[in-house]
Design an enzyme around this catalytic site. Structure first.
Site, PDB file in Angstrom:
ATOM      1  N   HIS A  68       0.900  -1.262  -0.103  1.00 55.64           N
ATOM      2  CA  HIS A  68       0.088  -0.067  -0.023  1.00 55.64           C
ATOM      3  C   HIS A  68       0.885   1.218  -0.078  1.00 55.64           C
ATOM      4  O   HIS A  68       1.645   1.284   0.696  1.00 55.64           O
ATOM      5  CB  HIS A  68      -0.992  -0.064   1.075  1.00 55.64           C
ATOM      6  CG  HIS A  68      -2.152  -0.997   1.290  1.00 55.64           C
ATOM      7  ND1 HIS A  68      -2.457  -1.717   2.154  1.00 55.64           N
ATOM      8  CD2 HIS A  68      -2.697  -1.529  -0.006  1.00 55.64           C
ATOM      9  CE1 HIS A  68      -3.480  -2.560   1.742  1.00 55.64           C
ATOM     10  NE2 HIS A  68      -3.607  -2.403   0.375  1.00 55.64           N
ATOM     11  N   GLU A  71       1.758   3.609   3.232  1.00 60.06           N
ATOM     12  CA  GLU A  71       2.305   3.040   4.268  1.00 60.06           C
ATOM     13  C   GLU A  71       3.663   3.090   4.583  1.00 60.06           C
ATOM     14  O   GLU A  71       4.536   2.193   4.287  1.00 60.06           O
ATOM     15  CB  GLU A  71       1.753   1.674   4.579  1.00 60.06           C
ATOM     16  CG  GLU A  71       0.306   1.493   4.519  1.00 60.06           C
ATOM     17  CD  GLU A  71      -0.366   0.108   4.493  1.00 60.06           C
ATOM     18  OE1 GLU A  71       0.294  -0.797   4.482  1.00 60.06           O
ATOM     19  OE2 GLU A  71      -1.649   0.161   4.536  1.00 60.06           O
ATOM     20  N   ARG A 126      -3.324   5.036  -2.004  1.00 62.28           N
ATOM     21  CA  ARG A 126      -3.044   3.546  -1.343  1.00 62.28           C
ATOM     22  C   ARG A 126      -2.708   2.630  -2.635  1.00 62.28           C
ATOM     23  O   ARG A 126      -2.121   1.835  -2.313  1.00 62.28           O
ATOM     24  CB  ARG A 126      -4.404   3.261  -0.750  1.00 62.28           C
ATOM     25  CG  ARG A 126      -4.606   1.990  -0.426  1.00 62.28           C
ATOM     26  CD  ARG A 126      -6.195   1.686   0.074  1.00 62.28           C
ATOM     27  NE  ARG A 126      -6.637   0.484   0.034  1.00 62.28           N
ATOM     28  CZ  ARG A 126      -6.618  -0.369   1.164  1.00 62.28           C
ATOM     29  NH1 ARG A 126      -6.140   0.419   2.293  1.00 62.28           N
ATOM     30  NH2 ARG A 126      -7.022  -1.632   1.453  1.00 62.28           N
ATOM     31  N   HIS A 195       3.146  -4.160   6.737  1.00 67.20           N
ATOM     32  CA  HIS A 195       1.992  -3.109   6.400  1.00 67.20           C
ATOM     33  C   HIS A 195       2.206  -2.297   7.602  1.00 67.20           C
ATOM     34  O   HIS A 195       2.905  -2.280   8.437  1.00 67.20           O
ATOM     35  CB  HIS A 195       0.834  -3.754   6.200  1.00 67.20           C
ATOM     36  CG  HIS A 195       0.508  -4.132   5.044  1.00 67.20           C
ATOM     37  ND1 HIS A 195      -0.476  -3.943   3.998  1.00 67.20           N
ATOM     38  CD2 HIS A 195       0.840  -5.495   4.759  1.00 67.20           C
ATOM     39  CE1 HIS A 195      -0.724  -4.784   3.007  1.00 67.20           C
ATOM     40  NE2 HIS A 195       0.339  -5.716   3.139  1.00 67.20           N
ATOM     41  N   GLU A 269       1.360  -5.390  10.770  1.00 67.97           N
ATOM     42  CA  GLU A 269       1.037  -4.033  10.785  1.00 67.97           C
ATOM     43  C   GLU A 269       1.775  -3.457  12.004  1.00 67.97           C
ATOM     44  O   GLU A 269       1.356  -3.489  12.948  1.00 67.97           O
ATOM     45  CB  GLU A 269      -0.420  -4.097  11.205  1.00 67.97           C
ATOM     46  CG  GLU A 269      -1.411  -4.758  10.172  1.00 67.97           C
ATOM     47  CD  GLU A 269      -1.892  -4.057   8.845  1.00 67.97           C
ATOM     48  OE1 GLU A 269      -1.373  -2.934   8.409  1.00 67.97           O
ATOM     49  OE2 GLU A 269      -2.425  -4.639   8.078  1.00 67.97           O
TER      50      GLU A 269
END
Lengths: 307, 94
Positions: A68, A71, A126, A195, A269
């Protein structure tokens, strides 16, 4: 030279590409570079291979960053990982053993066009930058893999941020990664994708609430990896399958890799839980990468010792 | 460095408690352009979850009013996105 490269800043794609060239040239016995494809806008997708050269084929781990575009901490981590690998090989027992016995493939930026777009046009972009058959641009690469494609948690609307694309692997970037993993399926033992944000360590599945065959093992490895991460600065992580830990989402890379047969498949994440979101300050790159290294090394070590 | 500016744009954190709240968020997403930071889209919003949405400056007062009227728990995580974009470059080197 990588001597002057700043790993504690966010770097442009142009800088990252030059860095890849430098770090490969400076570490010829440990790092090699290949091109696995070309992006929609024509940029080369460089893949770094880390590992001591060997006459026989070694088992491998595949790690990507920057699926993405917005990020930014994710590509920063992949660069940090490569730096740590080359600078601690020979002194750090875990890294030395890992690179002696396995290869680690690192894709520093997956969605290169999108990343470049976030620097030049829109920080909050994104998706990829491909042109759909409508007035809207881009597909969510993490909804474009052939894993329950375009069902739950993905959109068939080209204008949506979670657009799944016109077909599985419609995005050239996704196809390039999928082709590489398919071609090297026999040696790739683990898949890791980085991510941000939310401080989670996820594993399949996200496209269904069904549990994977080795759920207990994946959960235990995730918990131990998260424990290692937390030990440095106390950053709390939650572990579990994607669908029930965050939300259902079809077409994700980790689910796809798992169904292909890569039985250790994880999604990180990274920091934080929302204070900064995608705008994590550069001053937090170092602690974030330091703690994440502990978790990634734990997973890598586990995979190495449990072939 | 990005040419698109985010002056006055806000990041809200919403905490929908029930399906009514979820419906309000989805309805809002249908009426105005909302950038979902978490989860990735309105369809993924569920009760008792955290929802982070980026709202344009021109719509922020409308969103604030609607949230107030709904009784949904919410907070402003980032009051000015442009300032946050600039503050991400806070390394000593720069």
């Amino acid at each position: 030279s990588t001597m002057t490269y700043n790993y504690e800043k966010y770097n442009t794609w142009q800088n990252i590409e030059a860095w890849m060239s430098s770090i490969t040239a400076e570490n010829p016995t440990l790092v090699s570079r290949s091109v696995i494809g070309t992006t929609y806008e024509g940029r080369k997708m460089h893949l770094l291979k880390l590992g001591r050269r060997s006459s026989s084929t070694k088992p491998a781990i595949f790690m990507d960053c920057g699926i993405h575009a917005r990020e930014w901490i994710s590509p920063a981590f992949c660069q940090w990982f490569v730096k740590e690998a080359v600078s601690t090989y020979g002194s750090d027992a875990t890294m030395t053993s890992l690179l002696n016995n396995m290869d680690v493939y690192v894709l520093p930026v997956f969605n290169i066009d999108g990343y470049d777009y976030t620097w030049k046009r829109n920080r909050m972009w994104r998706k990829t930058r491909s042109r759909a058959s409508s007035s809207c641009y881009g597909t969510d690469p993490n909804r474009n893999f052939d894993a329950g494609w375009c069902t739950t948690g993905a959109s068939s609307n080209p204008c949506s941020d979670t657009y799944c694309g016109s077909k599985p692997e419609s995005e050239v970037e996704v196809k390039a990664v999928a082709d590489f993993i398919r071609q090297n399926r026999s040696i790739i033992k683990a898949y890791i994708t980085i991510h941000s944000y939310s401080q989670l360590l996820l594993f399949p599945y996200s496209y269904t609430t069904a549990l994977v065959e080795n759920h207990s093992e994946l959960l235990e490895v995730a918990r131990q990896a998260a424990k290692a991460l937390t030990s440095l600065y106390g950053t709390k992580y939650t572990s579990g399958p994607g669908a029930t830990t965050i939300y259902p989402a079809a077409g994700g890379s980790d689910d796809w890799a798992y169904d292909l047969g890569v039985k250790y498949s994880y999604t990180f994440e990274l920091r934080d839980t929302g204070r900064y979101g995608f705008l994590l300050p550069e001053s937090q790159i170092r602690p974030t990468c330091q703690e994440t290294m502990l978790a990634v090394k734990y997973i890598a070590s586990y995979v190495q010792n449990n072939p | 460095p990005s040419s698109r500016r985010f002056d006055g744009e806000k990041l809200y954190r919403l905490k929908p408690e029930n399906e009514v709240h979820v419906g309000i968020i989805k309805d809002l997403a249908n009426r105005i352009e909302i950038d979902f930071w978490k989860p990735g889209s309105a369809e993924l919003v569920t009760p008792k979850s955290e929802v982070d949405i980026h709202v344009s400056a021109s719509h922020s007062s409308l969103v604030a009013t609607l949230l107030q009227q709904s009784g949904m728990e919410h907070e402003v995580l980032i009051a000015d996105l442009q300032a946050a974009v600039e503050k991400q470059f806070d390394s000593k080197e720069r």
